[in-house]
Design a protein around this motif. Structure first.
Motif, PDB file in Angstrom:
ATOM      1  N   SER A 280       0.841  -1.190   0.000  1.00 29.48           N
ATOM      2  CA  SER A 280       0.000   0.000   0.000  1.00 29.48           C
ATOM      3  C   SER A 280       0.881   1.246   0.000  1.00 29.48           C
ATOM      4  N   THR A 281       0.420   2.289  -0.664  1.00 33.87           N
ATOM      5  CA  THR A 281       1.214   3.521  -0.712  1.00 33.87           C
ATOM      6  C   THR A 281       1.156   4.289   0.600  1.00 33.87           C
ATOM      7  N   THR A 282       0.115   4.035   1.382  1.00 27.90           N
ATOM      8  CA  THR A 282      -0.012   4.662   2.700  1.00 27.90           C
ATOM      9  C   THR A 282      -0.297   3.577   3.734  1.00 27.90           C
ATOM     10  N   SER A 283      -0.316   3.976   4.982  1.00 32.06           N
ATOM     11  CA  SER A 283      -0.498   3.006   6.062  1.00 32.06           C
ATOM     12  C   SER A 283      -1.963   2.654   6.262  1.00 32.06           C
ATOM     13  N   PRO A 284      -2.254   1.379   6.541  1.00 37.08           N
ATOM     14  CA  PRO A 284      -3.623   0.982   6.860  1.00 37.08           C
ATOM     15  C   PRO A 284      -3.987   1.380   8.281  1.00 37.08           C
ATOM     16  N   THR A 285      -5.260   1.287   8.577  1.00 43.97           N
ATOM     17  CA  THR A 285      -5.706   1.448   9.960  1.00 43.97           C
ATOM     18  C   THR A 285      -5.144   0.295  10.772  1.00 43.97           C
ATOM     19  N   SER A 286      -4.498   0.611  11.884  1.00 42.16           N
ATOM     20  CA  SER A 286      -3.809  -0.449  12.620  1.00 42.16           C
ATOM     21  C   SER A 286      -4.240  -0.531  14.075  1.00 42.16           C
ATOM     22  N   LEU A 287      -3.875   0.443  14.875  1.00 44.10           N
ATOM     23  CA  LEU A 287      -4.116   0.345  16.314  1.00 44.10           C
ATOM     24  C   LEU A 287      -5.480   0.844  16.746  1.00 44.10           C
ATOM     25  N   THR A 288      -6.292   1.251  15.775  1.00 42.90           N
ATOM     26  CA  THR A 288      -7.690   1.606  16.039  1.00 42.90           C
ATOM     27  C   THR A 288      -8.549   0.803  15.073  1.00 42.90           C
ATOM     28  N   ASN A 289      -9.859   0.925  15.206  1.00 42.21           N
ATOM     29  CA  ASN A 289     -10.780   0.251  14.296  1.00 42.21           C
ATOM     30  C   ASN A 289     -11.421   1.269  13.376  1.00 42.21           C
ATOM     31  N   ALA A 290     -11.431   0.972  12.083  1.00 39.44           N
ATOM     32  CA  ALA A 290     -11.970   1.895  11.098  1.00 39.44           C
ATOM     33  C   ALA A 290     -13.497   1.919  11.161  1.00 39.44           C
ATOM     34  N   THR A 291     -14.062   3.085  10.901  1.00 35.62           N
ATOM     35  CA  THR A 291     -15.519   3.205  10.778  1.00 35.62           C
ATOM     36  C   THR A 291     -15.957   3.021   9.332  1.00 35.62           C
ATOM     37  N   ALA A 292     -15.028   3.186   8.395  1.00 35.21           N
ATOM     38  CA  ALA A 292     -15.240   2.880   6.978  1.00 35.21           C
ATOM     39  C   ALA A 292     -14.061   2.043   6.519  1.00 35.21           C
ATOM     40  N   GLY A 293     -14.315   1.092   5.654  1.00 41.14           N
ATOM     41  CA  GLY A 293     -13.261   0.184   5.220  1.00 41.14           C
ATOM     42  C   GLY A 293     -12.098   0.908   4.570  1.00 41.14           C
ATOM     43  N   ASP A 294     -10.889   0.458   4.875  1.00 38.64           N
ATOM     44  CA  ASP A 294      -9.698   1.039   4.250  1.00 38.64           C
ATOM     45  C   ASP A 294      -9.778   0.907   2.732  1.00 38.64           C
ATOM     46  N   LYS A 295      -9.289   1.924   2.050  1.00 40.90           N
ATOM     47  CA  LYS A 295      -9.225   1.918   0.583  1.00 40.90           C
ATOM     48  C   LYS A 295      -7.888   2.562   0.207  1.00 40.90           C
ATOM     49  N   LEU A 296      -6.843   1.718   0.146  1.00 45.72           N
ATOM     50  CA  LEU A 296      -5.493   2.225  -0.040  1.00 45.72           C
ATOM     51  C   LEU A 296      -5.014   1.997  -1.462  1.00 45.72           C
ATOM     52  N   ALA A 297      -4.227   2.948  -1.959  1.00 43.04           N
ATOM     53  CA  ALA A 297      -3.613   2.805  -3.278  1.00 43.04           C
ATOM     54  C   ALA A 297      -2.498   1.771  -3.214  1.00 43.04           C
ATOM     55  N   ARG A 298      -2.038   1.362  -4.398  1.00 40.21           N
ATOM     56  CA  ARG A 298      -1.058   0.285  -4.481  1.00 40.21           C
ATOM     57  C   ARG A 298       0.242   0.754  -5.109  1.00 40.21           C
ATOM     58  N   THR A 299       1.339   0.120  -4.694  1.00 40.47           N
ATOM     59  CA  THR A 299       2.636   0.291  -5.339  1.00 40.47           C
ATOM     60  C   THR A 299       3.152  -1.093  -5.687  1.00 40.47           C
ATOM     61  N   ALA A 300       3.370  -1.364  -6.957  1.00 33.37           N
ATOM     62  CA  ALA A 300       3.878  -2.663  -7.392  1.00 33.37           C
ATOM     63  C   ALA A 300       5.391  -2.693  -7.250  1.00 33.37           C
ATOM     64  N   LEU A 301       5.918  -3.818  -6.780  1.00 32.89           N
ATOM     65  CA  LEU A 301       7.349  -3.988  -6.566  1.00 32.89           C
ATOM     66  C   LEU A 301       7.923  -4.980  -7.574  1.00 32.89           C
ATOM     67  N   ASP A 302       9.183  -4.798  -7.937  1.00 33.63           N
ATOM     68  CA  ASP A 302       9.887  -5.757  -8.787  1.00 33.63           C
ATOM     69  C   ASP A 302      10.501  -6.827  -7.898  1.00 33.63           C
ATOM     70  N   CYS A 303       9.699  -7.836  -7.604  1.00 32.06           N
ATOM     71  CA  CYS A 303      10.111  -8.873  -6.659  1.00 32.06           C
ATOM     72  C   CYS A 303      10.489 -10.132  -7.430  1.00 32.06           C
ATOM     73  N   GLU A 304      11.674 -10.664  -7.146  1.00 32.72           N
ATOM     74  CA  GLU A 304      12.134 -11.865  -7.842  1.00 32.72           C
ATOM     75  C   GLU A 304      11.971 -13.130  -7.018  1.00 32.72           C
ATOM     76  N   ASP A 305      11.776 -12.996  -5.717  1.00 32.13           N
ATOM     77  CA  ASP A 305      11.655 -14.176  -4.860  1.00 32.13           C
ATOM     78  C   ASP A 305      10.972 -13.771  -3.557  1.00 32.13           C
ATOM     79  N   PHE A 306      10.317 -14.735  -2.931  1.00 33.57           N
ATOM     80  CA  PHE A 306       9.722 -14.467  -1.618  1.00 33.57           C
ATOM     81  C   PHE A 306       9.639 -15.760  -0.828  1.00 33.57           C
ATOM     82  N   THR A 307       9.587 -15.624   0.482  1.00 32.64           N
ATOM     83  CA  THR A 307       9.280 -16.732   1.384  1.00 32.64           C
ATOM     84  C   THR A 307       8.292 -16.221   2.427  1.00 32.64           C
ATOM     85  N   LEU A 308       7.405 -17.096   2.846  1.00 32.37           N
ATOM     86  CA  LEU A 308       6.423 -16.758   3.877  1.00 32.37           C
ATOM     87  C   LEU A 308       6.386 -17.906   4.865  1.00 32.37           C
ATOM     88  N   THR A 309       6.591 -17.593   6.133  1.00 31.03           N
ATOM     89  CA  THR A 309       6.527 -18.608   7.185  1.00 31.03           C
ATOM     90  C   THR A 309       5.530 -18.180   8.242  1.00 31.03           C
TER      91      THR A 309
END
Length: 429
Positions: A280-309
């Motif tokens: 996301s180009t900006t930060s999501p709602t985190s330590l509070t609860n949103a009254t309207a759903g987050d609607k964040l813009a996107r930034t695409a990355l040139d990613c060649e590899d990833f791991t998720l654990t």
């Protein structure tokens, strides 16, 4: 003589450990095993016996047999081992013939460590598009489940997002944004798995039982709960290494017949091709609860590899009632680590560690179609390394490594189901 061709099958358990009512011992009666199309090498006869060592006084240099930790049945000790069950497979999706994974081996595997959420549609179109974060669905907006992942094929590439509100003036809000959603785009539903959080902390769908079988050998593993899942790439193919803790492992070699041919899904194995990694180009709602759903813009990355654990901390709910020595395994904590390797460093992210910036991170795979698609999402993530410390150790190009952990997310307008969950795995239906 017999060879070591072998299979690994799985069945959901209606109760932890599958204890028979009359004997109090684990039983395969009522279990319906499905053979898993997983790699053969990790399949072994699992477990180690549990025993109490005897260090008694003695009159010489000798030892005594340990005391096995077990129960007696008909005057004899019942065999019992405990330990890990490990397997490796790709996440080939279910295909167009089915609408969910609830009775599928992937659903069983993931449900042993996560909760799951489903949309009430398979595919849809937008009757109107207000923005790349907000559209009017053709189906009833309530058919979109909050927190659930969806996917769209845009210009031949798979893009994904998550629903943050399913009733914003009859529209559906998503985050992060798509790149070019139109009224001609087909919106695909993904079934979503997530750790139980908020009021559902520690919950899962159901424990599972595994069965290893070959010529002259058969082993049953009861009361199995997912301890970790590690996602990685094998020449672009998305692979999952899963580890389960089993409360009771027993051999029944006398009942062995032969390996069971795996049951293959009709979809497609996810590949890290024809898709995007976005933040996301900006930060999501985190330590509070949103009254309207987050609607964040996107930034695409040139990613060649990833791991998720994703690692579940399992805490046995100990008791003395049965051979299991526990009534269940509680998931008392969840740790998530997502590592991205960028072939083109993103200077936008260079200050994120020192600014304590939270971002949405979404890793997509291709293809996306009916019964196809796979995505991984951290709706709120923070960096644990300094992204400006580029990797220049090779002799080719400069790379950037980003290591993210999950943070609290409050950008969905609900607190139940997948809404506001800290990490999500989505598979196409």
């Amino acid at each position: 003589m017999s060879v070591t061709h072998r299979s690994l099958s799985i069945s959901p358990e209606s109760s932890f450990g599958s204890l028979a009512a009359l004997t109090g011992l684990p039983s395969t009666s009522g279990l319906n095993f499905v053979s898993i199309p997983c790699e053969r090498d990790p399949i072994v006869i699992y477990g180690e016996p549990v025993a109490s060592e005897r260090n008694d006084a003695r009159d010489g240099s000798y030892g005594l047999p340990p005391e096995p930790d077990t129960v007696f049945s008909s005057g004899s000790r019942v065999r019992r081992r405990t330990g890990q069950v490990s397997l490796r497979l790709d996440l080939t999706t279910i295909g167009s013939a089915a609408s969910h994974y609830d009775a599928n081996y992937l659903g069983y595997l993931l449900g042993a460590g996560f909760k799951t959420a489903k949309h009430s549609f398979a595919d849809d179109t937008a009757s109107a598009v207000t923005s790349q974060n907000l559209f009017t669905p053709t189906t009833v907006e309530a058919n979109y489940t909050i927190g659930g992942l969806i996917g769209v094929d845009i210009a031949g590439r798979a893009e994904y997002s998550a629903v943050t509100d399913n009733d914003e003036s009859n529209d559906v809000a998503v985050s992060p944004a798509f790149s070019n959603l139109t009224t001609s785009s087909t919106i695909r539903a993904l079934q979503t798995w997530y750790p139980g959080s908020r009021a559902e902390t520690g919950n899962k769908v159901a424990s599972v039982a595994f069965q290893v079988q070959g010529v002259d050998f058969l082993t049953n593993c009861f009361g199995c709960v997912l301890e970790s899942i590690a996602i990685s790439l094998d020449n672009g193919r998305v692979m999952a290494d899963l580890t389960y803790q089993s409360a009771c492992i027993q051999d029944n070699h006398g009942a062995a017949v032969a390996p069971v041919e795996p049951t293959y899904n009709a979809g497609s194995p996810p590949f890290f091709r024809g898709s995007y990694v976005v933040v996301s180009t900006t930060s999501p709602t985190s330590l509070t609860n949103a009254t309207a759903g987050d609607k964040l813009a996107r930034t695409a990355l040139d990613c060649e590899d990833f791991t998720l654990t994703i690692t579940n901390t399992l805490t046995p709910l100990g008791h003395s009632n049965s051979i299991l020595a526990m009534s269940d395994m509680e998931i008392s904590d969840v740790d998530v680590e997502l590592t991205l390797t960028l072939s083109s460093p993103s200077t936008t992210l260079n200050n994120d560690y020192f600014n304590r910036t939270i971002r949405q991170v979404l890793v997509g795979t291709g293809p996306i179609a009916d019964g196809k698609g796979c995505a991984f999402m951290l709706p709120a993530a923070y960096l644990t390394n300094d992204p400006s410390q580029y990797d220049v150790s090779g002799n080719d190009i400069v790379r950037q490594t980003l290591t993210y952990k999950q943070s609290r997310f409050g950008g969905d307008v609900a607190e139940t189901g997948a809404a506001n969950s800290p990490v999500r795995i989505g598979l196409g239906v």
